[in-house]
Design a protein around this motif. Structure first.
Motif, PDB file in Angstrom:
ATOM      1  N   ASP A 162       0.821  -1.211   0.000  1.00  0.00           N
ATOM      2  CA  ASP A 162       0.000   0.000   0.000  1.00  0.00           C
ATOM      3  C   ASP A 162       0.856   1.263   0.000  1.00  0.00           C
ATOM      4  O   ASP A 162       0.611   2.203   0.744  1.00  0.00           O
ATOM      5  CB  ASP A 162      -0.951   0.006   1.202  1.00  0.00           C
ATOM      6  CG  ASP A 162      -1.949  -1.139   1.157  1.00  0.00           C
ATOM      7  OD1 ASP A 162      -2.353  -1.516   0.039  1.00  0.00           O
ATOM      8  OD2 ASP A 162      -2.291  -1.652   2.228  1.00  0.00           O
ATOM      9  N   ASP A 163       1.884   1.275  -0.840  1.00  0.00           N
ATOM     10  CA  ASP A 163       2.805   2.410  -0.976  1.00  0.00           C
ATOM     11  C   ASP A 163       3.596   2.730   0.288  1.00  0.00           C
ATOM     12  O   ASP A 163       4.109   3.839   0.449  1.00  0.00           O
ATOM     13  CB  ASP A 163       2.097   3.662  -1.477  1.00  0.00           C
ATOM     14  CG  ASP A 163       2.140   3.746  -2.993  1.00  0.00           C
ATOM     15  OD1 ASP A 163       2.879   2.972  -3.615  1.00  0.00           O
ATOM     16  OD2 ASP A 163       1.448   4.612  -3.541  1.00  0.00           O
ATOM     17  N   ALA A 164       3.694   1.791   1.213  1.00  0.00           N
ATOM     18  CA  ALA A 164       4.519   1.969   2.411  1.00  0.00           C
ATOM     19  C   ALA A 164       5.641   0.938   2.372  1.00  0.00           C
ATOM     20  O   ALA A 164       5.408  -0.237   2.071  1.00  0.00           O
ATOM     21  CB  ALA A 164       3.690   1.792   3.680  1.00  0.00           C
ATOM     22  N   LEU A 165       6.859   1.371   2.652  1.00  0.00           N
ATOM     23  CA  LEU A 165       8.015   0.479   2.712  1.00  0.00           C
ATOM     24  C   LEU A 165       8.133  -0.078   4.120  1.00  0.00           C
ATOM     25  O   LEU A 165       8.176   0.686   5.092  1.00  0.00           O
ATOM     26  CB  LEU A 165       9.296   1.241   2.347  1.00  0.00           C
ATOM     27  CG  LEU A 165      10.615   0.495   2.521  1.00  0.00           C
ATOM     28  CD1 LEU A 165      10.684  -0.697   1.584  1.00  0.00           C
ATOM     29  CD2 LEU A 165      11.785   1.434   2.284  1.00  0.00           C
ATOM     30  N   TYR A 166       8.149  -1.395   4.241  1.00  0.00           N
ATOM     31  CA  TYR A 166       8.360  -2.078   5.513  1.00  0.00           C
ATOM     32  C   TYR A 166       9.694  -2.796   5.429  1.00  0.00           C
ATOM     33  O   TYR A 166       9.972  -3.472   4.440  1.00  0.00           O
ATOM     34  CB  TYR A 166       7.249  -3.099   5.792  1.00  0.00           C
ATOM     35  CG  TYR A 166       5.895  -2.469   5.978  1.00  0.00           C
ATOM     36  CD1 TYR A 166       5.459  -2.097   7.248  1.00  0.00           C
ATOM     37  CD2 TYR A 166       5.062  -2.242   4.895  1.00  0.00           C
ATOM     38  CE1 TYR A 166       4.212  -1.511   7.422  1.00  0.00           C
ATOM     39  CE2 TYR A 166       3.818  -1.655   5.059  1.00  0.00           C
ATOM     40  CZ  TYR A 166       3.402  -1.296   6.321  1.00  0.00           C
ATOM     41  OH  TYR A 166       2.181  -0.710   6.499  1.00  0.00           O
ATOM     42  N   SER A 167      10.523  -2.643   6.467  1.00  0.00           N
ATOM     43  CA  SER A 167      11.838  -3.294   6.452  1.00  0.00           C
ATOM     44  C   SER A 167      12.137  -3.924   7.799  1.00  0.00           C
ATOM     45  O   SER A 167      11.622  -3.504   8.828  1.00  0.00           O
ATOM     46  CB  SER A 167      12.933  -2.283   6.091  1.00  0.00           C
ATOM     47  OG  SER A 167      13.014  -1.267   7.059  1.00  0.00           O
ATOM     48  N   VAL A 168      12.963  -4.944   7.747  1.00  0.00           N
ATOM     49  CA  VAL A 168      13.479  -5.585   8.951  1.00  0.00           C
ATOM     50  C   VAL A 168      14.993  -5.640   8.826  1.00  0.00           C
ATOM     51  O   VAL A 168      15.540  -5.796   7.739  1.00  0.00           O
ATOM     52  CB  VAL A 168      12.905  -7.008   9.183  1.00  0.00           C
ATOM     53  CG1 VAL A 168      11.423  -6.948   9.475  1.00  0.00           C
ATOM     54  CG2 VAL A 168      13.174  -7.910   7.998  1.00  0.00           C
ATOM     55  N   PHE A 169      15.676  -5.479   9.966  1.00  0.00           N
ATOM     56  CA  PHE A 169      17.134  -5.490   9.974  1.00  0.00           C
ATOM     57  C   PHE A 169      17.605  -5.694  11.406  1.00  0.00           C
ATOM     58  O   PHE A 169      16.829  -5.563  12.351  1.00  0.00           O
ATOM     59  CB  PHE A 169      17.700  -4.183   9.402  1.00  0.00           C
ATOM     60  CG  PHE A 169      17.153  -2.943  10.055  1.00  0.00           C
ATOM     61  CD1 PHE A 169      17.714  -2.431  11.207  1.00  0.00           C
ATOM     62  CD2 PHE A 169      16.061  -2.299   9.509  1.00  0.00           C
ATOM     63  CE1 PHE A 169      17.203  -1.299  11.811  1.00  0.00           C
ATOM     64  CE2 PHE A 169      15.551  -1.148  10.090  1.00  0.00           C
ATOM     65  CZ  PHE A 169      16.117  -0.653  11.258  1.00  0.00           C
ATOM     66  N   MET A 170      18.871  -5.980  11.570  1.00  0.00           N
ATOM     67  CA  MET A 170      19.473  -6.160  12.871  1.00  0.00           C
ATOM     68  C   MET A 170      20.259  -4.910  13.233  1.00  0.00           C
ATOM     69  O   MET A 170      20.935  -4.312  12.389  1.00  0.00           O
ATOM     70  CB  MET A 170      20.407  -7.379  12.838  1.00  0.00           C
ATOM     71  CG  MET A 170      20.965  -7.776  14.188  1.00  0.00           C
ATOM     72  SD  MET A 170      22.505  -6.971  14.659  1.00  0.00           S
ATOM     73  CE  MET A 170      23.655  -7.676  13.526  1.00  0.00           C
ATOM     74  N   SER A 171      20.160  -4.496  14.506  1.00  0.00           N
ATOM     75  CA  SER A 171      20.947  -3.382  15.029  1.00  0.00           C
ATOM     76  C   SER A 171      21.352  -3.693  16.457  1.00  0.00           C
ATOM     77  O   SER A 171      20.600  -4.310  17.205  1.00  0.00           O
ATOM     78  CB  SER A 171      20.149  -2.079  15.003  1.00  0.00           C
ATOM     79  OG  SER A 171      20.898  -1.036  15.606  1.00  0.00           O
ATOM     80  N   GLY A 172      22.510  -3.233  16.834  1.00  0.00           N
ATOM     81  CA  GLY A 172      22.986  -3.384  18.212  1.00  0.00           C
ATOM     82  C   GLY A 172      23.106  -2.051  18.919  1.00  0.00           C
ATOM     83  O   GLY A 172      23.808  -1.941  19.924  1.00  0.00           O
ATOM     84  N   ALA A 173      22.438  -1.020  18.420  1.00  0.00           N
ATOM     85  CA  ALA A 173      22.561   0.319  18.982  1.00  0.00           C
ATOM     86  C   ALA A 173      22.115   0.389  20.441  1.00  0.00           C
ATOM     87  O   ALA A 173      22.621   1.205  21.197  1.00  0.00           O
ATOM     88  CB  ALA A 173      21.777   1.322  18.143  1.00  0.00           C
ATOM     89  N   SER A 174      21.186  -0.465  20.862  1.00  0.00           N
ATOM     90  CA  SER A 174      20.673  -0.435  22.218  1.00  0.00           C
ATOM     91  C   SER A 174      21.603  -1.130  23.209  1.00  0.00           C
ATOM     92  O   SER A 174      21.349  -1.116  24.402  1.00  0.00           O
ATOM     93  CB  SER A 174      19.294  -1.109  22.284  1.00  0.00           C
ATOM     94  OG  SER A 174      19.449  -2.504  22.057  1.00  0.00           O
ATOM     95  N   GLY A 175      22.655  -1.756  22.690  1.00  0.00           N
ATOM     96  CA  GLY A 175      23.538  -2.550  23.537  1.00  0.00           C
ATOM     97  C   GLY A 175      23.263  -4.042  23.403  1.00  0.00           C
ATOM     98  O   GLY A 175      24.046  -4.856  23.858  1.00  0.00           O
ATOM     99  N   LYS A 176      22.151  -4.391  22.801  1.00  0.00           N
ATOM    100  CA  LYS A 176      21.805  -5.782  22.491  1.00  0.00           C
ATOM    101  C   LYS A 176      21.575  -5.890  20.994  1.00  0.00           C
ATOM    102  O   LYS A 176      21.037  -4.964  20.383  1.00  0.00           O
ATOM    103  CB  LYS A 176      20.500  -6.169  23.215  1.00  0.00           C
ATOM    104  CG  LYS A 176      20.575  -6.177  24.708  1.00  0.00           C
ATOM    105  CD  LYS A 176      19.189  -6.381  25.287  1.00  0.00           C
ATOM    106  CE  LYS A 176      19.096  -7.728  25.931  1.00  0.00           C
ATOM    107  NZ  LYS A 176      17.763  -7.958  26.523  1.00  0.00           N
ATOM    108  N   ASN A 177      21.961  -7.001  20.418  1.00  0.00           N
ATOM    109  CA  ASN A 177      21.681  -7.232  19.005  1.00  0.00           C
ATOM    110  C   ASN A 177      20.225  -7.625  18.848  1.00  0.00           C
ATOM    111  O   ASN A 177      19.822  -8.706  19.251  1.00  0.00           O
ATOM    112  CB  ASN A 177      22.601  -8.310  18.437  1.00  0.00           C
ATOM    113  CG  ASN A 177      24.017  -7.818  18.307  1.00  0.00           C
ATOM    114  OD1 ASN A 177      24.267  -6.618  18.255  1.00  0.00           O
ATOM    115  ND2 ASN A 177      24.943  -8.739  18.237  1.00  0.00           N
ATOM    116  N   LEU A 178      19.450  -6.713  18.290  1.00  0.00           N
ATOM    117  CA  LEU A 178      18.006  -6.928  18.105  1.00  0.00           C
ATOM    118  C   LEU A 178      17.666  -6.853  16.635  1.00  0.00           C
ATOM    119  O   LEU A 178      18.277  -6.144  15.886  1.00  0.00           O
ATOM    120  CB  LEU A 178      17.195  -5.887  18.879  1.00  0.00           C
ATOM    121  CG  LEU A 178      17.471  -5.793  20.374  1.00  0.00           C
ATOM    122  CD1 LEU A 178      16.770  -4.586  20.955  1.00  0.00           C
ATOM    123  CD2 LEU A 178      17.001  -7.068  21.062  1.00  0.00           C
TER     124      LEU A 178
END
Length: 178
Positions: A162-178
């Motif tokens: 519906d013209d919205a981009l949804y993405s998933v990715f990993m980040s460790g910015a919070s101190g945990k790899n999420l």
């Protein structure tokens, strides 16, 4: 299916295609048209009629100046056009050890990748509105501001709904790899 042959610093990216659900594959087609550059991390998507779009990392000699490029086919993978830069909006270099993803919806093509701006490893989307012929826009899709001095070896995935981009990715910015 796209794959990279070894040795990494001198070989190329190829596409193997099947039109019977994977029972048989046609002779592979070379995707990249690079001279003295190095290519790695191919990913494949298709347009609405099944023409392949291949994103891959292109590096200069000595593994310098990493960027993500896209090469497309208009004949179901028999041949590919010269690649175009899909990552020119995010700064100097992409993360040279992280894969990308590519997908399309109509004439919109998105190449998702991790950037490396002085160890800031945020995710970006290179955007084409002409079927992958050119990438005229790019957006940061990751606001976590993950700064690390080593490679996370991970990339994003995404869809357009519906013209919205949804993405998933990993980040460790919070101190945990999420």
């Amino acid at each position: 299916v796209v794959y990279k042959l070894e040795p990494e610093d001198t070989n190329h990216i190829f596409l193997a295609r099947s039109f019977d659900g994977g029972l048989n594959f046609a002779t592979s087609t070379r995707v990249d048209a690079i001279a003295d550059s190095i290519c790695r991390f191919p990913s494949v998507g298709t347009d609405e009629i099944g023409n392949p779009l291949v994103a891959f990392m292109e590096l200069g000699p000595g593994f310098k100046n990493a960027r993500y490029v896209v090469s497309k086919s208009s004949d179901l993978g028999n041949s590919f056009v010269q690649d175009v830069n899909a990552s020119g909006f995010s700064g100097k270099e992409v993360c040279d050890c992280c894969p990308s993803s590519i997908f399309s919806s109509g004439n919109k093509v998105f190449t998702l990748y991790r950037n490396n701006e002085m160890n800031l490893r945020n995710m970006w989307a290179g955007v084409s509105l002409d079927g992958g012929n050119s990438f005229t826009d790019g957006w940061v899709i990751d606001q976590t501001a993950w700064t690390i001095n080593y490679c996370p070896s991970s990339g994003p995935q995404g869809i357009l709904a519906d013209d919205a981009l949804y993405s998933v990715f990993m980040s460790g910015a919070s101190g945990k790899n999420l």
